[in-house]
Design a protein around this motif. Sequence first.
Motif, PDB file in Angstrom:
ATOM      1  N   LYS A   3      -0.322 -74.582 -92.911  1.00  0.00           N
ATOM      2  CA  LYS A   3      -1.238 -74.519 -91.784  1.00  0.00           C
ATOM      3  C   LYS A   3      -1.023 -73.222 -91.020  1.00  0.00           C
ATOM      4  CE  LYS A   3      -2.036 -78.244 -89.491  1.00  0.00           C
ATOM      5  NZ  LYS A   3      -1.865 -79.469 -88.651  1.00  0.00           N
ATOM      6  N   ILE A   4      -2.124 -72.500 -90.806  1.00  0.00           N
ATOM      7  CA  ILE A   4      -2.088 -71.203 -90.139  1.00  0.00           C
ATOM      8  C   ILE A   4      -2.837 -71.293 -88.817  1.00  0.00           C
ATOM      9  CG2 ILE A   4      -2.598 -68.744 -90.353  1.00  0.00           C
ATOM     10  CD1 ILE A   4      -0.735 -69.828 -92.539  1.00  0.00           C
ATOM     11  N   LEU A   5      -2.221 -70.785 -87.746  1.00  0.00           N
ATOM     12  CA  LEU A   5      -2.926 -70.652 -86.479  1.00  0.00           C
ATOM     13  C   LEU A   5      -3.386 -69.202 -86.349  1.00  0.00           C
ATOM     14  CD1 LEU A   5      -3.869 -71.737 -83.752  1.00  0.00           C
ATOM     15  CD2 LEU A   5      -1.592 -71.223 -82.825  1.00  0.00           C
ATOM     16  N   LEU A   6      -4.686 -68.991 -86.411  1.00  0.00           N
ATOM     17  CA  LEU A   6      -5.278 -67.661 -86.292  1.00  0.00           C
ATOM     18  C   LEU A   6      -5.765 -67.476 -84.860  1.00  0.00           C
ATOM     19  CD1 LEU A   6      -6.441 -64.984 -87.366  1.00  0.00           C
ATOM     20  CD2 LEU A   6      -8.458 -66.260 -88.130  1.00  0.00           C
ATOM     21  N   LEU A  11     -15.454 -62.507 -83.734  1.00  0.00           N
ATOM     22  CA  LEU A  11     -16.107 -63.530 -84.550  1.00  0.00           C
ATOM     23  C   LEU A  11     -16.275 -63.116 -86.006  1.00  0.00           C
ATOM     24  CD1 LEU A  11     -18.848 -64.933 -82.127  1.00  0.00           C
ATOM     25  CD2 LEU A  11     -16.825 -66.107 -83.006  1.00  0.00           C
ATOM     26  N   SER A  12     -16.648 -61.857 -86.231  1.00  0.00           N
ATOM     27  CA  SER A  12     -16.847 -61.412 -87.612  1.00  0.00           C
ATOM     28  C   SER A  12     -15.533 -61.439 -88.385  1.00  0.00           C
ATOM     29  CB  SER A  12     -17.454 -60.007 -87.636  1.00  0.00           C
ATOM     30  OG  SER A  12     -16.591 -59.071 -86.990  1.00  0.00           O
ATOM     31  N   LEU A  13     -14.452 -61.032 -87.742  1.00  0.00           N
ATOM     32  CA  LEU A  13     -13.146 -61.057 -88.400  1.00  0.00           C
ATOM     33  C   LEU A  13     -12.669 -62.484 -88.607  1.00  0.00           C
ATOM     34  CD1 LEU A  13     -10.764 -59.510 -89.532  1.00  0.00           C
ATOM     35  CD2 LEU A  13      -9.829 -59.335 -87.223  1.00  0.00           C
ATOM     36  N   ILE A  14     -12.943 -63.345 -87.643  1.00  0.00           N
ATOM     37  CA  ILE A  14     -12.557 -64.753 -87.766  1.00  0.00           C
ATOM     38  C   ILE A  14     -13.187 -65.376 -89.002  1.00  0.00           C
ATOM     39  CG2 ILE A  14     -12.907 -67.048 -86.773  1.00  0.00           C
ATOM     40  CD1 ILE A  14     -12.578 -65.762 -84.007  1.00  0.00           C
ATOM     41  N   GLU A  15     -14.492 -65.196 -89.153  1.00  0.00           N
ATOM     42  CA  GLU A  15     -15.191 -65.820 -90.282  1.00  0.00           C
ATOM     43  C   GLU A  15     -14.665 -65.298 -91.609  1.00  0.00           C
ATOM     44  OE1 GLU A  15     -17.242 -68.392 -90.115  1.00  0.00           O
ATOM     45  OE2 GLU A  15     -16.806 -68.353 -87.970  1.00  0.00           O
ATOM     46  N   GLY A  16     -14.460 -63.979 -91.684  1.00  0.00           N
ATOM     47  CA  GLY A  16     -13.973 -63.400 -92.929  1.00  0.00           C
ATOM     48  C   GLY A  16     -12.570 -63.874 -93.280  1.00  0.00           C
ATOM     49  N   LEU A  17     -11.670 -63.862 -92.296  1.00  0.00           N
ATOM     50  CA  LEU A  17     -10.296 -64.279 -92.548  1.00  0.00           C
ATOM     51  C   LEU A  17     -10.206 -65.764 -92.861  1.00  0.00           C
ATOM     52  CD1 LEU A  17      -8.060 -62.397 -89.941  1.00  0.00           C
ATOM     53  CD2 LEU A  17      -8.002 -62.202 -92.433  1.00  0.00           C
ATOM     54  N   LYS A  18     -10.938 -66.570 -92.113  1.00  0.00           N
ATOM     55  CA  LYS A  18     -10.875 -68.009 -92.345  1.00  0.00           C
ATOM     56  C   LYS A  18     -11.361 -68.355 -93.752  1.00  0.00           C
ATOM     57  CE  LYS A  18     -12.057 -72.447 -90.290  1.00  0.00           C
ATOM     58  NZ  LYS A  18     -12.742 -73.141 -89.170  1.00  0.00           N
ATOM     59  N   LEU A  21      -8.700 -66.828 -96.380  1.00  0.00           N
ATOM     60  CA  LEU A  21      -7.428 -67.541 -96.388  1.00  0.00           C
ATOM     61  C   LEU A  21      -7.586 -68.972 -96.901  1.00  0.00           C
ATOM     62  CD1 LEU A  21      -5.894 -66.297 -93.005  1.00  0.00           C
ATOM     63  CD2 LEU A  21      -5.195 -65.652 -95.326  1.00  0.00           C
ATOM     64  N   SER A  22      -8.718 -69.575 -96.605  1.00  0.00           N
ATOM     65  CA  SER A  22      -8.980 -70.921 -97.129  1.00  0.00           C
ATOM     66  C   SER A  22      -9.049 -70.914 -98.648  1.00  0.00           C
ATOM     67  CB  SER A  22     -10.286 -71.476 -96.547  1.00  0.00           C
ATOM     68  OG  SER A  22     -10.191 -71.621 -95.143  1.00  0.00           O
ATOM     69  N   LYS A  23      -9.613 -69.841 -99.220  1.00  0.00           N
ATOM     70  CA  LYS A  23      -9.678 -69.724-100.680  1.00  0.00           C
ATOM     71  C   LYS A  23      -8.286 -69.584-101.292  1.00  0.00           C
ATOM     72  CE  LYS A  23     -12.767 -67.443-102.847  1.00  0.00           C
ATOM     73  NZ  LYS A  23     -13.633 -66.342-103.361  1.00  0.00           N
ATOM     74  N   MET A  99       0.399 -55.802 -88.450  1.00  0.00           N
ATOM     75  CA  MET A  99      -0.626 -55.166 -89.280  1.00  0.00           C
ATOM     76  C   MET A  99      -1.759 -54.655 -88.407  1.00  0.00           C
ATOM     77  SD  MET A  99      -1.023 -57.398 -92.777  1.00  0.00           S
ATOM     78  CE  MET A  99      -2.193 -56.155 -93.398  1.00  0.00           C
ATOM     79  N   THR A 100      -2.244 -53.458 -88.736  1.00  0.00           N
ATOM     80  CA  THR A 100      -3.357 -52.888 -87.985  1.00  0.00           C
ATOM     81  C   THR A 100      -4.671 -53.146 -88.713  1.00  0.00           C
ATOM     82  OG1 THR A 100      -2.986 -50.753 -89.072  1.00  0.00           O
ATOM     83  CG2 THR A 100      -1.944 -51.100 -86.939  1.00  0.00           C
ATOM     84  N   LYS A 101      -5.729 -53.254 -87.910  1.00  0.00           N
ATOM     85  CA  LYS A 101      -7.068 -53.466 -88.449  1.00  0.00           C
ATOM     86  C   LYS A 101      -7.684 -52.109 -88.802  1.00  0.00           C
ATOM     87  CE  LYS A 101      -7.508 -57.301 -85.190  1.00  0.00           C
ATOM     88  NZ  LYS A 101      -8.191 -57.820 -83.994  1.00  0.00           N
ATOM     89  N   PRO A 102      -8.606 -52.064 -89.770  1.00  0.00           N
ATOM     90  CA  PRO A 102      -9.102 -53.184 -90.589  1.00  0.00           C
ATOM     91  C   PRO A 102      -8.047 -53.676 -91.574  1.00  0.00           C
ATOM     92  CG  PRO A 102      -9.995 -51.113 -91.374  1.00  0.00           C
ATOM     93  CD  PRO A 102      -9.264 -50.790 -90.116  1.00  0.00           C
ATOM     94  N   LEU A 103      -8.071 -54.975 -91.816  1.00  0.00           N
ATOM     95  CA  LEU A 103      -7.053 -55.609 -92.645  1.00  0.00           C
ATOM     96  C   LEU A 103      -7.449 -55.605 -94.111  1.00  0.00           C
ATOM     97  CD1 LEU A 103      -6.469 -58.754 -90.389  1.00  0.00           C
ATOM     98  CD2 LEU A 103      -5.079 -56.681 -90.438  1.00  0.00           C
ATOM     99  N   LYS A 104      -6.464 -55.493 -94.969  1.00  0.00           N
ATOM    100  CA  LYS A 104      -6.650 -55.674 -96.403  1.00  0.00           C
ATOM    101  C   LYS A 104      -6.095 -57.034 -96.759  1.00  0.00           C
ATOM    102  CE  LYS A 104      -6.224 -50.730 -97.389  1.00  0.00           C
ATOM    103  NZ  LYS A 104      -5.453 -49.663 -98.113  1.00  0.00           N
ATOM    104  N   LEU A 105      -6.947 -57.928 -97.247  1.00  0.00           N
ATOM    105  CA  LEU A 105      -6.559 -59.317 -97.430  1.00  0.00           C
ATOM    106  C   LEU A 105      -5.356 -59.470 -98.343  1.00  0.00           C
ATOM    107  CD1 LEU A 105      -7.057 -62.307 -96.913  1.00  0.00           C
ATOM    108  CD2 LEU A 105      -8.538 -62.306 -98.934  1.00  0.00           C
ATOM    109  N   ASN A 106      -5.359 -58.768 -99.471  1.00  0.00           N
ATOM    110  CA  ASN A 106      -4.246 -58.917-100.413  1.00  0.00           C
ATOM    111  C   ASN A 106      -2.922 -58.498 -99.765  1.00  0.00           C
ATOM    112  OD1 ASN A 106      -5.873 -59.899-102.439  1.00  0.00           O
ATOM    113  ND2 ASN A 106      -6.209 -57.892-103.372  1.00  0.00           N
TER     114      ASN A 106
END
Length: 227
Positions: A3-6, A11-18, A21-23, A99-106
Motif C-alpha cells: 500500500k502506497i500513500l501518494l 492532478l495530471s501527475l496523480i492520474e499518471g502515477l496512480k 503504479l497500480s499496473k 526524486m525530481t520531476k518529471p519522473l521516470k516511472l521505471n
Amino acid sequence: MRKILLVEDDLSLIEGLKFALSKHGFDVTVSRTLQEAKKCFDQDEYHMILLDLMLPDGSGFELCRAVRQTSNVPIIFLTASDEEANVVMGLDLGGDDYMTKPLKLNELVSRMNAAWRRSGVAKEQAAELSANGITVKLLEGRVLKNGIDLELTAAEYRLLCMFMQNPKIVLSKEQIMQKLWDGRESFIDDNTLAVYISRLRDKIEDHPKQPSFLITIRGMGYKWNIE
C-alpha cells in the motif's frame, strides 16, 4: 499488495502515477493536501509514502517530521526542486530518497524497491517498542499491555511512542508539546498536557494514581521509567 500513500496535488501527475503504479501491483491511496495525508496516515497502514514537497496547505517536510514520530515507513520525496538545501533537509528529517520531476516511472519503481531493501533489517528491528509489559507495534499502530490491546487516542499514542523512544530521559513540558504538536495546536498548554498524561496513565499503569512507568519529575517534566 503493498500500500502506497501518494501525497501530491498535481492532478495530471496523480492520474499518471496512480495508473502506472497500480499496473505494477501497488495499492495507491491519494492525498492532495497535508491535512488529508495526516488523516490517511493516522487511519491506515502504508508500506511507503511518496511525498510532494510543496502542498496547498503546507510542506511535505512537515508530514515527514510527523510520520517519523511514530513510524519508520520509507518516504521518497517527489518534487520539482532539486536545490541542495531541500535535498539535505528532506534526508535529515528522515526521508529515504529524493526524486525530481518529471519522473521516470521505471527509475521510481527501482528506487522504491531499493528503499525497501535498504530498510528491511532496520525496519524489522524497529517495528516494535517494548518495555514494562507495554508493546507498541509501530507499523500497525497497535498498543498492547501484557498481550491485550489498548484503545488509545492519536494523542495518547504519540505521547506513549515519544516516551518509549526516550527511556530514562527527562522530557520537559515544552519539549513534549513542541515535538508532538510542533506549535500547530495553540490550545495545548501545561494543563491540557497534564490531562493527556493522566489519561494515558489510566490505560497503561497498574496503579495510575501511583505511576511507576510514566513518572513526574517535579519542576522538570516527565520520564519513562523502565523497571
